[in-house]
Design a protein around this motif. Sequence first.
Motif, short mmCIF file in Angstrom:
data_model
loop_
_atom_site.label_atom_id
_atom_site.label_comp_id
_atom_site.label_asym_id
_atom_site.label_seq_id
_atom_site.Cartn_x
_atom_site.Cartn_y
_atom_site.Cartn_z
N GLN A 167 4.65 -7.96 -38.25
CA GLN A 167 4.08 -8.05 -39.65
C GLN A 167 2.90 -7.08 -40.14
OE1 GLN A 167 2.49 -12.27 -38.27
NE2 GLN A 167 2.83 -12.56 -40.52
N ASP A 168 2.93 -6.81 -41.48
CA ASP A 168 2.13 -6.00 -41.91
C ASP A 168 0.72 -6.23 -41.93
OD1 ASP A 168 4.57 -5.11 -43.88
OD2 ASP A 168 4.16 -4.12 -42.41
N ALA A 169 0.53 -7.50 -42.58
CA ALA A 169 -0.97 -8.03 -42.85
C ALA A 169 -1.38 -8.70 -41.18
CB ALA A 169 -0.92 -9.22 -43.82
N PRO A 170 -2.44 -8.68 -41.24
CA PRO A 170 -3.04 -9.40 -39.86
C PRO A 170 -2.75 -10.80 -39.90
CG PRO A 170 -4.93 -8.82 -41.14
CD PRO A 170 -3.82 -8.20 -41.93
N LEU A 171 -2.18 -11.42 -38.59
CA LEU A 171 -2.25 -12.64 -38.58
C LEU A 171 -3.48 -13.70 -38.94
CD1 LEU A 171 -0.38 -13.67 -35.23
CD2 LEU A 171 0.66 -14.20 -37.35
N ARG A 172 -3.07 -14.79 -39.37
CA ARG A 172 -4.42 -15.51 -39.83
C ARG A 172 -4.21 -16.83 -38.88
NH1 ARG A 172 -4.97 -16.78 -45.80
NH2 ARG A 172 -2.72 -17.08 -45.44
N ILE A 173 -5.45 -17.19 -38.16
CA ILE A 173 -5.47 -18.31 -37.23
C ILE A 173 -6.61 -19.11 -37.97
CG2 ILE A 173 -5.88 -19.11 -35.07
CD1 ILE A 173 -3.42 -17.58 -35.12
N GLY A 174 -6.16 -20.50 -38.06
CA GLY A 174 -7.39 -21.47 -38.52
C GLY A 174 -8.10 -22.26 -37.34
N LEU A 175 -9.22 -22.41 -37.54
CA LEU A 175 -9.84 -23.16 -36.65
C LEU A 175 -10.60 -24.28 -37.30
CD1 LEU A 175 -11.28 -23.78 -33.73
CD2 LEU A 175 -13.06 -22.15 -34.36
N VAL A 176 -10.39 -25.69 -36.79
CA VAL A 176 -11.27 -26.80 -37.35
C VAL A 176 -12.12 -27.36 -36.35
CG1 VAL A 176 -10.74 -28.86 -38.80
CG2 VAL A 176 -9.05 -27.22 -38.80
N GLN A 177 -13.36 -27.13 -36.62
CA GLN A 177 -14.51 -27.66 -35.62
C GLN A 177 -14.88 -28.99 -35.94
OE1 GLN A 177 -14.51 -25.74 -32.85
NE2 GLN A 177 -16.50 -25.01 -32.85
N LEU A 178 -15.66 -29.74 -35.26
CA LEU A 178 -16.18 -31.05 -35.65
C LEU A 178 -17.46 -30.85 -36.52
CD1 LEU A 178 -16.53 -32.37 -31.89
CD2 LEU A 178 -15.04 -33.00 -33.56
N GLY A 179 -18.16 -29.54 -36.22
CA GLY A 179 -19.46 -29.30 -37.02
C GLY A 179 -19.78 -27.95 -36.91
N THR A 180 -20.68 -27.67 -37.40
CA THR A 180 -21.15 -26.33 -37.35
C THR A 180 -22.59 -26.21 -36.89
OG1 THR A 180 -21.75 -26.40 -39.74
CG2 THR A 180 -19.73 -25.31 -39.06
N ASP A 181 -23.33 -27.16 -36.78
CA ASP A 181 -24.79 -27.16 -36.57
C ASP A 181 -25.36 -27.27 -35.14
OD1 ASP A 181 -24.12 -29.62 -36.69
OD2 ASP A 181 -25.65 -30.20 -38.17
N ASN A 182 -24.30 -27.41 -34.34
CA ASN A 182 -24.71 -27.50 -33.07
C ASN A 182 -24.53 -26.31 -32.10
OD1 ASN A 182 -24.09 -28.26 -30.04
ND2 ASN A 182 -24.41 -30.24 -30.53
N PRO A 183 -25.53 -25.93 -31.36
CA PRO A 183 -25.45 -24.73 -30.40
C PRO A 183 -24.27 -24.35 -29.96
CG PRO A 183 -27.79 -25.95 -30.04
CD PRO A 183 -26.74 -26.71 -30.87
N PHE A 184 -23.67 -25.58 -29.25
CA PHE A 184 -22.41 -25.61 -28.53
C PHE A 184 -21.41 -24.95 -29.45
CE2 PHE A 184 -18.85 -27.27 -26.07
CZ PHE A 184 -19.33 -27.03 -24.81
N TRP A 185 -21.16 -25.65 -30.62
CA TRP A 185 -20.23 -25.20 -31.50
C TRP A 185 -20.47 -23.97 -32.13
CZ3 TRP A 185 -21.58 -30.40 -34.34
CH2 TRP A 185 -21.12 -31.36 -33.83
N ILE A 186 -21.53 -23.44 -32.31
CA ILE A 186 -21.86 -22.11 -32.72
C ILE A 186 -21.35 -21.09 -31.68
CG2 ILE A 186 -23.54 -20.46 -33.22
CD1 ILE A 186 -25.43 -22.93 -34.40
N ALA A 187 -21.64 -21.31 -30.42
CA ALA A 187 -21.19 -20.44 -29.26
C ALA A 187 -19.82 -20.64 -29.28
CB ALA A 187 -21.74 -20.93 -27.85
#
Lengths: 336, 344
Positions: B28-48
């Motif tokens: 592929q010419d353009a870089p691959l795109r990978i999606g990540l669906v998290q539970l939330g964003t505000d927990n230190p564990f999720w941020i890490a």
Amino acid sequence: MSQSSTIDTMTPTRLPGQVRAWASSNSALVAMLLLFAFFGLTSQTFLLPNNIFNIFRQMSVVAVLGIGMTLVILIGGIDLSVGSSLFMAAGISALLLRDGSTAPVAILVGLVAATLVGLLNGLLVEGAGISPVIATLGTLIGARGLALVLMDNAQIRVTDPFFDTIAVTRTPGIEALNIPGIPLIAIIVFVLYIITALLMRHTIYGRMVYAIGGNQTAARLCGIPVKRIKILTYTLCGFYAGIAGMLIAASTGVISPNLGSGSEFYTIAAVVLGGTRLTGGIGRVEKTIIGAFILFMTLNWMTIRRIPTEWQQAATGLLVLAAILIDRLAQRERAS
Amino acid sequence: MKRKMPFLMLVVSLFLVLAVGIGAVGAQDAPLRIGLVQLGTDNPFWIAQVAGGEEAARRNGFELIVTSGEGDVTRQVEAFEDLVNQGVAAISINPLDANAFGPAMEQAAAANIPVVCLFSYMDGCATVLGFEERVNGSLVAQYAVQLLTEKYGEPRGNVAILLGALGQDINTNRSGGFTDVLANYPNITVVAAESTGNWEADKAVALTENWLTAYPDLDLIYGLSDSLTVPASDVLRRAGREDILLVSYDGTEVGLAGVADGSLRSTVALLPQYNGFWNVYAAYLVATGVQFPATYYMPGAMVTTENLAGFQQLSVDLADNIAAFPFELPVGNIVADYGQRFSN
């Protein structure tokens, strides 16, 4: 309906009238004494003074939440948010302590925060006319969420020496009899109960609470400022939740995101076990501590007797149902 | 031999990464795109976790799109469907409620987008990634046996377990892995195992107090979370019973501090960056045609008094120099390597 004949068959006739009247109006105390005797007969460990003092300390958070809850239930309301108010107070105090505040400042700010949640409950219920269940369910979610934002969702350790002192201090014990001292936390709880019980008996506020709970319309017609008294009562409930927050911070030493969640269930259970009517107007603050003691000595006994943990949950639920049932029967007897 | 293993694995996985990387860039010419669906964003564990995932993207030259449900399953489904509509190459998702994703998973399958599932199985997952909670529980048990053997000269003693919420998988696995191992030692008795309700700290306090009364000859307490063992350690200190050993799980900041000051003897660290790296890297590998096993469970790291210094250095490196961290190696090897290099 032949209600009166049903009651006649249930009324024990051998007991003298006075004893019967006393027992029926103090059913919580009677139940407590019977259970205590049963637990004591089936476990020697249970009766150790240190074990009894442990129960006093373990029930302290629910007992203190129960003071405010009793008042709110007496005016015909309910407060589901106490666990979140407690968490908010404990979390904010822990944050301040971590960032270098002194203990008195941290405690004051924590108490103010919980009191404000109580005030908000009062305004939502009495000002905006939202039903107490819905309004306090909202603050249950909102207050915990806000506190979590402030705490950045992390656990916070409480290592302040003042909090540690609250947790460890005891009165002098009697060494010769191998009786340890009474924990300070238990004494704090008893003092709060005595103050509130006096407040309810000897002040105009106490009488107004019973008047409103008994018949709100009549109370209003008598010139009682119903709205203001109800708002004040919710605010007081928040304040007591703040004190409970300080006690839980001292005894657990770490504020985790779920601290105090679900404590509203145990609190309402303690109030009901103490015989306060959920419909309002009837009940006594000092009986709620009996309800809390029944709950926590039962949990304690089940652990000592090695009852499997699944059964403990079921037994706790049954205990509350039994309390409601006994209360209903006593109510019918009085009505006849 | 032991020391050469990590190096060998590094070479092998670098080769794998390189080969796959070249293949992907070639296609592929353009870089691959990978999606990540998290539970939330505000927990230190999720941020890490996200930091680890972004490092996987940087190393392999793909684009990572991070979304989350912010605790709301409906929003999570929407975020997932948005990624499907954007035509990403693969999606990695930690579902709030696996039951809610039936139609969304069908959309992904129809669009030929492989889905890597985190911590929960759903129909149509390319692979399920998670933590080896049960294995970790058995690691804790092995360490507990070691501690009891040091105390008595042979494996024996009385053990109590502070459980979490009954019925939850992590409760079953963290405790089950532990009791499985202890079952092999007839002189070690689990005298009590009780639930703390919904992982409640005040219940842990009450239980510990009651156990001190009911079982005065208790030797060791295993708590399934730092949020239970840290309060328990306060109870032991106040009662003057610091002779009772405490082993824990979670590896949170307060738990590691407990290991550092000796109030806890061990905890299990789950290394969220490492986990996050693989959550995203696995999606990338699946997108480029690598076959993954149906389940791929990552072990945690036992952090004990003995290897604490090494683990602290590892945490510093993860925070400050993530670009050089050997994510491709098995986590046990990384921790062992740090433990040897930074002994106390």
